[in-house]
Design an enzyme around this catalytic site. Structure first.
Site, PDB file in Angstrom:
ATOM      1  N   LYS A   5       8.971   4.088   0.832  1.00 26.29           N
ATOM      2  CA  LYS A   5       7.900   3.226   0.319  1.00 26.29           C
ATOM      3  C   LYS A   5       6.962   2.889   1.462  1.00 26.29           C
ATOM      4  O   LYS A   5       7.411   2.607   2.576  1.00 26.29           O
ATOM      5  CB  LYS A   5       8.502   1.929  -0.245  1.00 26.29           C
ATOM      6  CG  LYS A   5       7.558   1.132  -1.142  1.00 26.29           C
ATOM      7  CD  LYS A   5       7.443   1.743  -2.518  1.00 26.29           C
ATOM      8  CE  LYS A   5       6.827   0.773  -3.517  1.00 26.29           C
ATOM      9  NZ  LYS A   5       6.694   1.404  -4.864  1.00 26.29           N
ATOM     10  N   THR A  65      12.226   3.049  -4.890  1.00 24.03           N
ATOM     11  CA  THR A  65      11.313   2.570  -3.849  1.00 24.03           C
ATOM     12  C   THR A  65      10.793   1.166  -4.164  1.00 24.03           C
ATOM     13  O   THR A  65      10.466   0.404  -3.259  1.00 24.03           O
ATOM     14  CB  THR A  65      10.136   3.533  -3.658  1.00 24.03           C
ATOM     15  OG1 THR A  65       9.362   3.611  -4.853  1.00 24.03           O
ATOM     16  CG2 THR A  65      10.637   4.913  -3.262  1.00 24.03           C
TER      17      THR A  65
END
Length: 309
Positions: A5, A65
């Site tokens: 992420k 994520t």
């Protein structure tokens, strides 16, 4: 094989102040109160357990994520330190402690800086402890790659930095003596207005020093930034390469705990439009694209080499 992420913006108010840093002659920086600690975080994880998610569509070991984002935001409230690097090491270690399928974590961040605004006080204007503006100036940077061992997380790579410096010196820089051939149209400049953008990165001999737990051994981005300012002011450089080399020598001289320092510079020097004005006055314009860049890395052997000359 990895995933993660990025662009995780996190803001922590009233974080632990950074205090008791070692002063250097080039900088007035003595610490920061961390009333707002803002970071743009990127997390990247890898491990063999994630292969089935790529090869078979099996997500049974995948940490979403979005969950990573929430994990980073939560840990911002748990972190008790005072530095960008310390926060990254703390969060990366927590990832490895929490998710056994993660073999390594690479986590980096750029500071999202804020400036306290001046307000009237008893002795004139003073910095507000309540009102800040978003700064568009340079940012501190940090990155760690942490691996898993039986004894806990191990630092495999560490980088600190300051990015996005933009500096202009109105006189006292030159560019002469370069190759002249049939492709050369650029005139030599004995005294030019020099405009550069600059990213500076450094690594420590002992990565633990990057955490800031011992402030006297921590290298603040603000002090490295100020070294760049001072050397730019002092040096009569004949190129950007010459300039960044002199900055690197000064950084290594001031901070013996550092292993290396590296640069990426970009030449944005304005083009002279008029120089028929009185004194040193000139009219200048933006340069056309493309622009030149310079990359350079140096370590303590360069400093030792200069000392032996």
């Amino acid at each position: 094989m990895n995933y993660g992420k990025e662009k995780v913006a996190v803001y922590r108010t009233y974080a632990t102040p950074l205090e008791d840093v070692r002063p250097i002659p080039e900088s007035s920086f003595e610490g920061r109160d961390n009333t707002i600690l803002g970071l743009d975080v990127r997390v990247q994880v890898d491990g063999e357990a994630f292969l089935p998610s790529f090869s078979e569509g099996d997500n049974s070991m995948v940490v979403a994520t979005d969950s990573m984002k929430n994990f980073v935001l939560h840990q911002a409230g748990e972190y008790e330190g005072a530095t960008v690097e310390g926060f990254l090491h703390f969060v990366g270690s927590e990832f490895l402690d929490t998710y056994s399928q993660m073999e390594t974590v690479r986590i980096s961040a750029e500071e999202l800086p804020f400036d306290a605004r001046p307000v009237p006080g008893d002795d004139g204007f003073e910095s507000s402890d309540l009102v800040f503006r978003v700064s568009d100036n340079e940012s501190a940077f940090g990155e760690f790659r942490l691996g898993r061992t039986e004894d806990g997380p191990l630092v495999e790579e560490q980088t600190s930095g300051v990015t996005g410096l933009e500096l202009v010196k109105v006189k006292g820089s030159s560019f002469t003596g370069y190759v002249q051939d049939e492709y050369t149209t650029l005139p030599e400049r004995e005294d030019r207005t020099l405009y550069i953008s600059l990213d500076i990165f450094w690594t420590y001999d002992d990565p633990e020093d990057a955490l800031g737990d011992e402030p006297q051994r921590y290298v603040p981005a603000e002090q490295v930034r100020d070294i760049a300012h001072v050397v730019f002011h002092e040096a009569d450089s004949n190129s950007i390469q010459d300039l960044i080399y002199q900055i690197g020598l000064r950084v290594l001289e001031r901070f013996p705990q550092l292993e290396s320092v590296s640069f990426e510079a970009n030449n944005r020097t304005w083009i002279r439009e008029r120089d028929d004005l009185e004194g040193d006055a000139k009219v200048l314009r933006e340069p056309p694209r493309p622009t030149g860049f310079q990359q350079f890395s140096m370590d303590r052997s360069d400093l030792e080499g200069e000392a032996s000359r």
